[in-house]
Motif scaffolding. Structure first.
Motif, mmCIF file in Angstrom:
data_model
loop_
_atom_site.group_PDB
_atom_site.id
_atom_site.type_symbol
_atom_site.label_atom_id
_atom_site.label_comp_id
_atom_site.label_asym_id
_atom_site.label_seq_id
_atom_site.Cartn_x
_atom_site.Cartn_y
_atom_site.Cartn_z
ATOM 1 N N GLY A 31 66.932 50.407 4.444
ATOM 2 C CA GLY A 31 66.604 51.730 4.955
ATOM 3 C C GLY A 31 65.470 51.741 5.973
ATOM 4 O O GLY A 31 65.201 52.763 6.595
ATOM 5 N N THR A 85 73.717 52.072 7.926
ATOM 6 C CA THR A 85 73.396 52.181 9.351
ATOM 7 C C THR A 85 72.710 50.900 9.814
ATOM 8 O O THR A 85 71.809 50.401 9.156
ATOM 9 C CB THR A 85 72.470 53.380 9.600
ATOM 10 N N MET A 87 73.422 57.401 14.518
ATOM 11 C CA MET A 87 73.397 56.299 13.553
ATOM 12 C C MET A 87 74.750 55.595 13.552
ATOM 13 O O MET A 87 75.783 56.212 13.285
ATOM 14 C CB MET A 87 73.077 56.839 12.157
ATOM 15 N N GLY A 138 79.985 57.295 12.633
ATOM 16 C CA GLY A 138 78.721 57.144 11.926
ATOM 17 C C GLY A 138 78.361 58.377 11.123
ATOM 18 O O GLY A 138 79.067 59.394 11.163
ATOM 19 N N PRO A 139 77.253 58.297 10.369
ATOM 20 C CA PRO A 139 76.857 59.422 9.518
ATOM 21 C C PRO A 139 76.065 60.510 10.235
ATOM 22 O O PRO A 139 75.467 61.362 9.581
ATOM 23 C CB PRO A 139 76.011 58.737 8.434
ATOM 24 N N TRP A 149 69.923 60.438 13.069
ATOM 25 C CA TRP A 149 68.740 60.171 12.267
ATOM 26 C C TRP A 149 67.836 61.404 12.239
ATOM 27 O O TRP A 149 67.568 61.994 13.286
ATOM 28 C CB TRP A 149 67.986 58.972 12.864
ATOM 29 N N ASN A 150 67.448 61.798 11.009
ATOM 30 C CA ASN A 150 66.386 62.795 10.883
ATOM 31 C C ASN A 150 66.790 64.184 11.407
ATOM 32 O O ASN A 150 65.964 64.938 11.885
ATOM 33 C CB ASN A 150 65.131 62.283 11.643
ATOM 34 N N ARG A 151 68.105 64.493 11.368
ATOM 35 C CA ARG A 151 68.586 65.792 11.860
ATOM 36 C C ARG A 151 69.548 66.403 10.838
ATOM 37 O O ARG A 151 70.739 66.603 11.148
ATOM 38 C CB ARG A 151 69.335 65.630 13.192
ATOM 39 N N PRO A 152 69.075 66.692 9.633
ATOM 40 C CA PRO A 152 69.998 67.168 8.592
ATOM 41 C C PRO A 152 70.754 68.440 8.983
ATOM 42 O O PRO A 152 71.951 68.558 8.687
ATOM 43 C CB PRO A 152 69.084 67.396 7.385
ATOM 44 N N ASN A 173 73.394 67.627 11.629
ATOM 45 C CA ASN A 173 74.484 66.850 11.023
ATOM 46 C C ASN A 173 75.426 67.744 10.218
ATOM 47 O O ASN A 173 76.638 67.545 10.218
ATOM 48 C CB ASN A 173 73.921 65.748 10.126
ATOM 49 N N ALA A 191 68.293 63.235 5.293
ATOM 50 C CA ALA A 191 67.739 62.634 6.493
ATOM 51 C C ALA A 191 66.905 61.411 6.158
ATOM 52 O O ALA A 191 66.527 60.664 7.035
ATOM 53 C CB ALA A 191 66.869 63.646 7.228
ATOM 54 N N PRO A 199 68.972 56.247 6.054
ATOM 55 C CA PRO A 199 69.719 56.003 7.280
ATOM 56 C C PRO A 199 71.117 55.469 6.992
ATOM 57 O O PRO A 199 72.000 55.574 7.801
ATOM 58 C CB PRO A 199 68.886 54.943 7.992
#
Lengths: 526, 526
Positions: free
Chosen positions: A70, A175, A192, A378-379, A382-385, A388, B3, B6
């Motif tokens: 992670g 990732t 990601m 990809g999922p 990053w860091n954008r719930p 997403n 988030a 990863p």
């Protein structure tokens, strides 16, 4: 082991799906091609056996520096064998590496740094000393300096001092790479990309570029922070070829390397083509090793002087649709053999649906948002719930791009989805109206804006620029559109201006709304 | 959606790895190529849209007949579009289909039936009426009769009456096809092939056969109960090509179909090549559509008269190693460009280790058992828990075949693993000794048997047949071997016989042991 269930991965304690990783490909290359050349970078020449040994040590060094499962690593450097090593090393420990776009300003790089919060930054002293000084003063991230293509650096010291690696379990769903993409919504977002997605995309990339046909030697000269170049490197790696790294494109060095390393393929774009072609055609040069896609030669004669004509599916038809977030190309003209849609048909890894804002599939011929799912997706970012959640609705990745299925089922890319206009329950995408307006011979630039309408909620305002000296009436513009697109999409109002606001080449739609009273858009899920 | 992690597949409620199924490929073909021809079989012509609709109905009919997740269907028929439909339909409901080897005796087919315990048998009346009568009398399995290529059958009635399908969640790890393999250990075993394994193998098959280059039309004439023909069908399906089904090879029909459907590829073997070539070269025939691998033409001149020369990687080098249990080919000469090992190098889907009986990797140049892992490896054999435990040790599939890594890392296939002789802690595989013996010009047949030895546990006895009229002494035979293989592998005893016991073409090693006092083998894990 149970005899009563026919399904399920029944290797005790082992799901074979976890095996879809670049690390497992490297493990096999180490056995199958120990002496073949994996990477060339200035004085550095690494066989697959040497590369695998270094990747193990680098992974161990990263673990020592606090990059566990992670964890994130930032690569502050240009093209280098070190980036390939980093991608493979983070994969070994379940971590992630982000190759920064080094063309960005120091402030933009700082944004990425703050957003990613890497445990380790690996950086090239020659180019990034100033940036690193600013970053180092404000956090406790570890900085490993990797003097370009030299053995004398803190990165090499860490590798030399690393204990034997304790591997974590491979998992293709993790990732492995984060790539920041263009700032469509005001800030860059880090897409990601998973271990299995990189394997799947590289496999398809290898197939359409016919890399199984002869052992490839790839010149990685265009920036590796773009997915196309990255996939060039990884697909060459996947089939056990040689990657030749050039920090950045310079025509003479590119030609020298193609010639001396017998490169079979490369990505070159824009001005670099002319420059390389100029060097390539000088007397005494022999670049016959390079395969040049037929499609490039046809559209740009500068390619004709470079190498021999390639015969891969991609060489014949380079039309495609994809994005960084989908680990590259979703849909290839090369898979569509005479189909109508310029974006062709999806690769076997993808399913595609063209949908309306409610997520329902639209009929063929209708424009909607292109959504996709499959193993290479990809999922998200990053860091954008929140983002997403909007982009990954119903198990499908919403690309934010508009497309259309032609009657034969093939895909056309229409344009990026921007504000959607809603008029009397109907969806109108500005770009459709704009394309129609631009078909008028007297119109040189055009924008469609949604303006509030007491009856229809919104209606379309056309903002147009006409050619010098041409007189055009609003009625003529509206009549032109009525004859070409659905009546509900035609403008109700027309304004003539001398210039449209732009950011770079893109229309500045915020400014357009401000100038022309646009508003009330129902939102389009970006 | 989190988030802070990863990794992990973060599409809510959806693991994109589950998407690696032929069913998802079909769903996309239905959208992308609705009007393209998917299957031709006698009077039957199905587009992808029609095929997808029929598969949904067939899946629903199977559910109605009691074939749910984990259920089994037996296909008692020759090559047919119905088998493709069945494979796709069982995939939709998480079940499994077994295409029976129809060349087997009724008793052998009964063995498969009893072992598989299918809930449904789909059968062709023209060929299997007698067998079905015997099977039907002893169980409550449902029998759906599918009169060849006709619309009038109980199978078609079930499809017509089926309610809309309630799909189960796709899962690539589920078994989709069971194929019974040769009875090396006295009875046939059903190799379980997964949905993801079939996709992965078909993808690689498409790449090495250059199926992405032009839309393929495959003549499925060789039996589809063999993995090679099955992968020909499924790789053609994967890229959206047309499969042309011929129940069994007859030269005239094959030629007619190649010509009328413009088939681009086919598998033909043995005597059928001559027959087809004879028809193909008659005046007025035009089989120029067919791609014939260069390697075939070089080794067998009968191919020269058929079609044009293919240029795929496979066409240049057809050497390979694989088995049904690994969903086909593991390792391709085509990926090894000038390497020493005739079996080439593994495809990116596989890792390979050559191991000793304790599972430790042997050095390059040493013979050991070939083991493999990767996404195309199935979960073993249906209903054989003990055998699976032996074959799937340590997360690696033990192939039961012997191989060797050459100094360049490429693979050589040595032969099937049979009894291993253990002499003074050293492992000796009979086939190595036998190959050495057969190198002697006076020896026409040979077997190596392990006989008990008071000092060495076992020692090697050579049982040899010499050419008529040639005198040869035991000392000469031993000296011949000493000069060619490791001293501990050389025979200590030699017996001259006039004939070796065989089952078909294979040595009968049980009988050899009985005749010559073999025994005390430490077991080889089969």
């Amino acid at each position: 082991m149970s005899a009563s269930t026919p399904g399920g991965p029944q290797i005790a304690g082992h799901d074979s799906r976890a095996d879809m990783t670049l690390g497992n490909v490297l493990a096999e290359h180490r056995r199958s091609r120990p002496h073949e050349l994996a990477a060339v970078d200035g004085p550095v020449r690494l066989t697959y056996s040497e590369l695998a040994a270094r990747v193990d040590l680098l992974a161990s060094a990263l673990l020592q520096a606090g990059v566990g499962p992670g964890g994130r690593v930032l690569w502050l450097g240009q093209n280098s064998y070190r980036l390939l090593e980093l991608i493979l090393a983070v994969g070994e420990v379940g971590a992630t590496v982000c190759p920064v776009n080094w063309r960005q300003s120091p402030a933009e790089i700082e944004f990425v740094f703050d957003d990613l919060r890497p445990a380790v930054v690996v950086w090239e002293a020659a180019t990034f000393a100033d940036v690193v000084e600013r970053l180092a003063s404000r956090c406790d991230t570890a900085f490993l300096e990797a003097t370009d293509r030299s053995g004398d650096s803190s990165c090499e010291s860490a590798i030399a001092a690393a204990p034997p690696l304790e591997r974590t379990q491979a998992d293709g769903a993790l990732t492995q790479v984060i790539m920041y993409t263009a700032a469509h919504d005001g800030r860059p977002n880090g897409a990601m990309l998973t271990q299995q997605g990189l394997v799947a995309s590289s496999f398809m990339h290898a197939a359409v570029n016919s890399l199984f046909e002869e052992r490839p030697v790839f010149l990685a000269a265009s920036p590796m922070f773009h997915i196309a170049t990255l996939l060039g490197v990884l697909s060459t790696f996947l089939v056990g070829g040689t990657n030749v790294f050039l920090p950045r494109v310079t025509a003479k060095e590119a030609c020298d390397l193609i010639e001396s390393e017998r490169c079979t393929w490369a990505y070159l774009t824009g001005p670099s083509i002319s420059e390389v072609a100029e060097f390539a055609t000088r007397p005494g040069r022999d670049l016959s090793c390079l395969r040049v896609p037929e499609a490039y030669v046809k559209t740009d004669s500068r390619w004709a002087g470079l190498g021999r004509t390639a015969t891969s599916p991609w060489a014949h038809a380079t039309g495609a649709f994809g994005q960084t977030e989908t680990t590259g190309v979703i849909s290839y003209a090369a898979l569509a053999h005479g189909a109508r849609g310029a974006a062709g048909r999806p690769s076997p890894w993808f399913q595609v649906r063209v949908v309306d804002p409610d997520g329902a599939e639209v009929d063929n011929g209708q424009v909607g948002e292109i959504t996709a799912r499959g193993i290479a997706i990809g999922p998200g970012y990053w860091n954008r719930p929140d983002l997403n959640q909007r982009r990954l609705r119903d198990g499908w990745w919403h690309t934010g791009d508009l497309g259309r299925r032609e009657p034969d089922g093939s895909l056309s890319f229409v344009g990026p989805m921007t504000r959607m206009i809603k008029s009397g329950k109907e969806n109108i995408y500005p770009i459709e109206v704009e394309r129609c307006l631009l078909d008028h011979p007297a119109i040189t630039d055009a924008a469609a804006v949604g303006v509030p309408d007491p009856v229809w909620e919104q209606s379309v305002l056309a903002v147009v620029v006409t050619a010098d000296g041409v007189e055009l009436t609003a009625e003529e513009v509206i009549a032109h559109c009525r004859a070409r697109i659905a009546s509900y999409k035609k403008p109700r109002h027309v304004r003539f201006v001398t210039e449209l606001p732009r950011i770079g080449t893109r229309l500045d739609r915020d400014e357009l709304d401000k100038q022309h009273g646009g508003g009330g858009y129902p939102g389009v899920g970006r």
